[in-house]
Design a protein around this motif. Structure first.
Motif, PDB file in Angstrom:
ATOM      1  N   SER A   1      -9.048   4.240  -3.078  1.00 21.11           N
ATOM      2  CA  SER A   1      -8.640   5.609  -3.380  1.00 21.11           C
ATOM      3  C   SER A   1      -7.135   5.808  -3.242  1.00 21.11           C
ATOM      4  O   SER A   1      -6.585   6.776  -3.750  1.00 21.11           O
ATOM      5  CB  SER A   1      -9.373   6.596  -2.460  1.00 21.11           C
ATOM      6  OG  SER A   1      -8.895   6.497  -1.116  1.00 21.11           O
ATOM      7  N   SER A   2      -6.480   4.855  -2.546  1.00 25.80           N
ATOM      8  CA  SER A   2      -5.015   4.952  -2.433  1.00 25.80           C
ATOM      9  C   SER A   2      -4.311   4.446  -3.684  1.00 25.80           C
ATOM     10  O   SER A   2      -3.110   4.646  -3.838  1.00 25.80           O
ATOM     11  CB  SER A   2      -4.539   4.132  -1.229  1.00 25.80           C
ATOM     12  OG  SER A   2      -4.580   2.729  -1.502  1.00 25.80           O
TER      13      SER A   2
ATOM     14  N   TYR B   1       0.843  -1.195   0.000  1.00 21.85           N
ATOM     15  CA  TYR B   1       0.000   0.000   0.000  1.00 21.85           C
ATOM     16  C   TYR B   1       0.886   1.256   0.000  1.00 21.85           C
ATOM     17  O   TYR B   1       1.991   1.246   0.555  1.00 21.85           O
ATOM     18  CB  TYR B   1      -0.884   0.049   1.249  1.00 21.85           C
ATOM     19  CG  TYR B   1      -1.706  -1.194   1.470  1.00 21.85           C
ATOM     20  CD1 TYR B   1      -2.809  -1.465   0.676  1.00 21.85           C
ATOM     21  CD2 TYR B   1      -1.388  -2.092   2.497  1.00 21.85           C
ATOM     22  CE1 TYR B   1      -3.572  -2.609   0.884  1.00 21.85           C
ATOM     23  CE2 TYR B   1      -2.146  -3.230   2.715  1.00 21.85           C
ATOM     24  CZ  TYR B   1      -3.234  -3.487   1.905  1.00 21.85           C
ATOM     25  OH  TYR B   1      -3.977  -4.612   2.115  1.00 21.85           O
TER      26      TYR B   1
ATOM     27  N   GLY C   1      -0.315   6.259   4.186  1.00 21.89           N
ATOM     28  CA  GLY C   1      -1.081   7.498   4.319  1.00 21.89           C
ATOM     29  C   GLY C   1      -2.451   7.247   4.906  1.00 21.89           C
ATOM     30  O   GLY C   1      -2.809   6.108   5.251  1.00 21.89           O
ATOM     31  N   GLU C   2      -3.236   8.309   5.000  1.00 21.21           N
ATOM     32  CA  GLU C   2      -4.604   8.218   5.527  1.00 21.21           C
ATOM     33  C   GLU C   2      -5.579   8.457   4.383  1.00 21.21           C
ATOM     34  O   GLU C   2      -5.481   9.461   3.669  1.00 21.21           O
ATOM     35  CB  GLU C   2      -4.835   9.241   6.643  1.00 21.21           C
ATOM     36  CG  GLU C   2      -6.229   9.169   7.242  1.00 21.21           C
ATOM     37  CD  GLU C   2      -6.423  10.107   8.439  1.00 21.21           C
ATOM     38  OE1 GLU C   2      -7.579  10.307   8.848  1.00 21.21           O
ATOM     39  OE2 GLU C   2      -5.402  10.622   8.950  1.00 21.21           O
ATOM     40  N   TYR C   3      -6.525   7.542   4.244  1.00 19.41           N
ATOM     41  CA  TYR C   3      -7.491   7.608   3.140  1.00 19.41           C
ATOM     42  C   TYR C   3      -8.909   7.492   3.705  1.00 19.41           C
ATOM     43  O   TYR C   3      -9.131   6.920   4.776  1.00 19.41           O
ATOM     44  CB  TYR C   3      -7.207   6.490   2.133  1.00 19.41           C
ATOM     45  CG  TYR C   3      -5.799   6.562   1.574  1.00 19.41           C
ATOM     46  CD1 TYR C   3      -5.518   7.340   0.465  1.00 19.41           C
ATOM     47  CD2 TYR C   3      -4.758   5.863   2.197  1.00 19.41           C
ATOM     48  CE1 TYR C   3      -4.214   7.419  -0.036  1.00 19.41           C
ATOM     49  CE2 TYR C   3      -3.457   5.940   1.712  1.00 19.41           C
ATOM     50  CZ  TYR C   3      -3.196   6.719   0.604  1.00 19.41           C
ATOM     51  OH  TYR C   3      -1.925   6.807   0.130  1.00 19.41           O
TER      52      TYR C   3
ATOM     53  N   VAL D   1      -9.410   2.240   0.633  1.00 20.66           N
ATOM     54  CA  VAL D   1      -8.193   1.578   0.152  1.00 20.66           C
ATOM     55  C   VAL D   1      -8.078   1.740  -1.364  1.00 20.66           C
ATOM     56  O   VAL D   1      -6.976   1.970  -1.902  1.00 20.66           O
ATOM     57  CB  VAL D   1      -8.191   0.094   0.559  1.00 20.66           C
ATOM     58  CG1 VAL D   1      -6.958  -0.617  -0.008  1.00 20.66           C
ATOM     59  CG2 VAL D   1      -8.223  -0.053   2.079  1.00 20.66           C
TER      60      VAL D   1
END
Length: 585
Positions: free
Chosen positions: A114-115, A30, A33-35, A112
Motif C-alpha cells: 500500500s506504500s 520505501y 510512513g506508517e502503513y 508495504v
C-alpha cells in the motif's frame, strides 16, 4: 500490548544495524510512513501496522490478536521481530500456528504494497534460514493439573478414580515428579485410624483439632475441620493404593501417637511420591515434564478453559474445563517472601528451588484471593553460608545458643517458632550454637568444615568473634546446671557439658515452607476477590493458604496435601462428569 512489545523487541534487535551515513545516500527503498494491512487468520481478522523509513522496515505492530489464546501470541511475539531483524518476509512460520503465521506475513506484505514500494527486497531469500525460536501447540484435555509434587499426584490419582475416562494432563516444570514432598521426613498426621486402633492409641477428631489449634494460634474454620475430619480416610486411601503407613510416632505438639509412616523404613516422602506416581501412571495420566505453566485462560463467562505453558522451544495451550493448581509455595522466592515480611528477606531457604509461587501469581491475574501470605514455617537453626539444617538432635542433647554478644537466648531451644523469632530479633538475625566434644558426633560431616573451635571458652570466643567474658560466663553457668557424669559409675562425662575442645557454628532461621497462599473453600475451590469460587479452578498443597494459621502442627503439612489434593481431584472430576449446564453426562 504484546504486539507493541514485539515491535519494541524488533527495534532492539536492530540496534547496531542502523544504516550508516554512507549507506543513507543510496536510493530510497520505501516511502517513509506508517502503513496498514489486514488478513484473515484462524479465528478472525489480523491487523498490522508497519513503520517504514526510506531504507528499511523499522517496526511492525499487531496490537490486537484474535487468534487462539497463547498460541496466536507466539506468532505476534516472534514473527515481527524476525521480519524486521532480517528485512525479509521469507521467514519460517511458527509450527503449530501456520494459519496465523501466514496471515501476519500477508498483512505485512499488504501494508508495504500500500506504500507503493517495490516488494522485491522483501521477497528475497535470506542468506541463512530464519526460524522462530518457539513452536505453538494446542493439546485438548479435560483436566489440567499444574505441579507434580505430592498434592498434584494425589489430585491426579483421585480424579482418575472418580472418572477413569477423563483425559488428565499433569504438568511439571522440573525434570522429575515429587517436588518438596520428597524432602518430607516426619509423617502424616491422622486421627482415629485403623493403625491407631490396632495399637491401642485413643485419638479422634476433637483431640487432633485441639492439638492443631493449640499450635497454630488460629481459630476453628471449615478448611481446618476438613483437614482433621478427612485425615483418617486419607490413610486408608493410601493403603488402598499400596502405600501402607502402618507405623506411628508422636511429634511435638501432638498429645498422642498420630503421625503415620511406613514401618519398612522407607522415608515418608519417598514412599508417597513413588506410590502416587505409580498410581498416576497406571491411571493413564499424561505427564509433561519440563513444562512451566505461565497463565490461565477463561471463557467469556469467567470459567476456566485452559492453561498456557512453555516447554523448551514450544508454547502450549492445554484446554480443559477444570484446572488444579498444585504448584507449591514460595519459600525459595526471596523477593516474594520479603514483600510480605521484611525480616525474611535474604534468609536461606531449606525448600527446593522450585518453590517460587508461580501458581499464586497466575491465579492472582484472574482475581484470585490470597490469605496469610506473611505466615511461614521457619527452621530455626540453619548454617549461614551453606544453607544446611543443623540437626534438632543437637538442641535436644543440650547444645546452647547465644547471640553475637555472647548472651544466652531465652527461648525454649525445642520450640522452633519461639527460637526462630528470637534469632530474627538478634543483631544480624543470627546466633551461635555452642557445644562440646560430647555432642560433636551429632553434627553431620558436611557441616564440620564450617565449625570454629577452641580449647577453652576464651579461645573459642576469639575464634568466633564473641566477647570473651560473656562466653566464659555462659560456659560456667551451663556446666553448673549439668551433672558431671552420665551414669553412676562416673566413668563417662555428661555429653552436654562444655568441656575439652569447644565448638561453635553460626546459625540463623531458614525458610522451610510457606503457610499463606490462595484462599480456598472446603472443597478446594479457589476463591476470587468477590468472595465466590472461580468456576473450574481448584488448588491443593502449599499453593493454598488459610489452613494452618501462624504455625502448622508437625505432621499436618502432608495431611494437608493429601486431604485437599484428594478433594480437588474428586470435585474436579465430578464437575467434568457433568455437562455445561450441570447435567450428568
Amino acid at each position: 500490548m504484546k504486539g507493541w512489545l514485539a515491535g519494541l523487541a524488533a527495534g532492539l534487535l536492530l540496534f547496531g544495524c542502523t544504516p550508516t551515513a554512507e549507506e543513507s545516500v543510496q536510493p530510497s527503498l520505501y516511502p517513509a510512513g506508517e502503513y496498514h494491512g489486514t488478513a484473515m487468520g484462524y479465528q478472525g481478522e489480523l491487523e498490522v501496522s508497519v513503520l517504514l523509513t526510506d531504507s528499511h522496515i523499522d517496526e511492525i505492530r499487531a496490537p490486537v490478536c484474535p487468534e487462539t489464546t497463547g498460541i496466536g501470541a507466539v506468532v505476534v511475539e516472534q514473527l515481527p521481530g524476525l521480519i524486521v531483524a532480517n528485512q525479509t518476509l521469507q521467514v519460517d512460520v511458527v509450527a503449530g500456528a501456520t494459519v496465523t503465521s501466514r496471515a501476519l506475513l500477508d498483512a505485512v506484505q499488504q501494508a508495504v504494497e500500500s506504500s507503493g514500494a517495490d516488494l522485491t527486497p522483501l521477497l528475497e531469500e535470506p542468506e541463512e534460514p530464519v526460524s522462530p525460536s518457539l513452536q505453538a501447540q494446542v493439546t485438548e484435555a479435560d483436566l489440567v493439573i499444574v505441579g507434580a509434587g505430592g498434592a498434584g499426584l494425589t489430585a491426579a490419582a483421585a480424579a482418575a478414580q472418580v472418572n477413569p475416562d477423563l483425559d488428565i494432563v499433569l504438568l511439571e516444570k522440573t525434570g522429575a515428579v515429587g517436588g518438596d514432598t520428597l524432602r518430607a521426613e516426619d509423617g502424616v498426621n491422622a486421627a482415629g485410624t485403623s493403625v491407631q486402633q490396632q495399637t491401642g492409641v485413643e485419638d479422634g477428631f476433637e483431640r487432633m483439632l485441639f492439638d492443631t489449634l493449640a499450635v497454630s494460634g488460629g481459630e476453628e474454620a471449615e478448611p481446618l475441620e476438613v483437614l482433621v475430619g478427612d485425615s483418617s480416610s486419607a490413610i486408608e486411601w493410601l493403603a488402598g493404593l499400596g502405600i501402607p503407613l502402618d507405623a506411628l510416632r508422636q511429634l511435638d505438639g501432638s498429645t498422642v501417637e498420630r503421625t503415620h509412616f511406613p514401618s519398612d523404613g522407607t522415608p515418608i516422602g519417598q514412599a508417597l511420591v513413588d506410590g502416587l506416581a505409580d498410581a498416576v501412571q497406571q491411571a493413564g495420566v499424561t505427564l509433561c515434564l519440563n513444562t512451566q505453566a505461565t497463565g490461565l485462560v477463561t471463557d467469556a463467562q469467567g470459567r476456566i478453559c485452559g492453561v498456557i505453558a512453555e516447554s523448551p522451544g514450544v508454547r502450549h495451550y492445554y484446554t480443559g474445563r477444570a484446572v488444579i493448581l498444585a504448584t507449591g509455595g514460595f519459600a525459595a522466592n526471596d523477593r516474594l517472601c520479603g514483600s510480605y515480611r521484611t525480616l525474611l528477606r535474604g534468609l536461606d531457604t531449606v525448600s527446593g528451588d522450585a518453590a517460587q509461587g508461580e501458581g499464586i501469581t497466575i491465579a492472582q491475574a484472574l482475581g484470585a484471593a490470597t490469605v496469610d501470605m506473611q505466615q511461614v514455617l521457619l527452621e530455626p537453626t540453619v548454617h549461614r553460608g551453606s544453607a544446611q539444617i543443623v540437626p534438632r538432635s543437637l538442641r535436644e542433647a543440650g547444645a546452647i545458643l547465644v547471640s553475637r554478644e555472647g548472651e544466652p537466648l531465652e527461648a525454649d531451644p525445642l520450640n522452633d517458632a519461639a527460637l526462630s523469632e528470637e534469632l530474627l530479633a538478634q543483631s544480624g538475625r543470627c546466633g551461635w550454637m555452642i557445644f562440646g566434644e560430647g555432642l560433636l558426633h551429632l553434627l553431620p560431616e558436611t557441616l564440620q568444615p564450617y565449625l570454629v573451635s577452641g580449647e577453652d571458652p576464651a579461645a573459642l570466643a576469639q575464634s568466633a568473634g564473641l566477647p570473651v567474658e560473656a562466653l566464659e560466663a555462659v560456659v560456667e553457668t551451663r556446666n553448673a546446671e549439668l551433672p558431671e557424669t552420665a551414669d553412676e559409675t562416673g566413668n563417662e562425662r555428661y555429653p552436654a557439658r562444655l568441656e575439652g575442645t569447644l565448638y561453635a557454628l553460626e546459625v540463623a532461621p531458614g525458610i522451610q515452607s510457606t503457610l499463606g497462599g490462595l484462599e480456598i473453600t472446603a472443597d478446594a475451590e479457589v476463591i476470587g476477590a468477590d468472595g465466590n469460587p472461580i468456576p473450574g479452578l481448584y488448588a491443593a498443597g502449599e499453593v493454598a493458604g488459610g489452613i494452618h494459621g501462624e504455625q502448622a502442627l508437625p505432621g499436618n503439612m502432608l495431611t494437608d496435601l493429601l486431604v485437599f489434593g484428594r478433594r480437588a481431584g474428586q470435585n474436579a472430576a465430578i464437575l467434568l462428569s457433568q455437562g455445561e449446564n450441570g447435567d450428568d453426562v
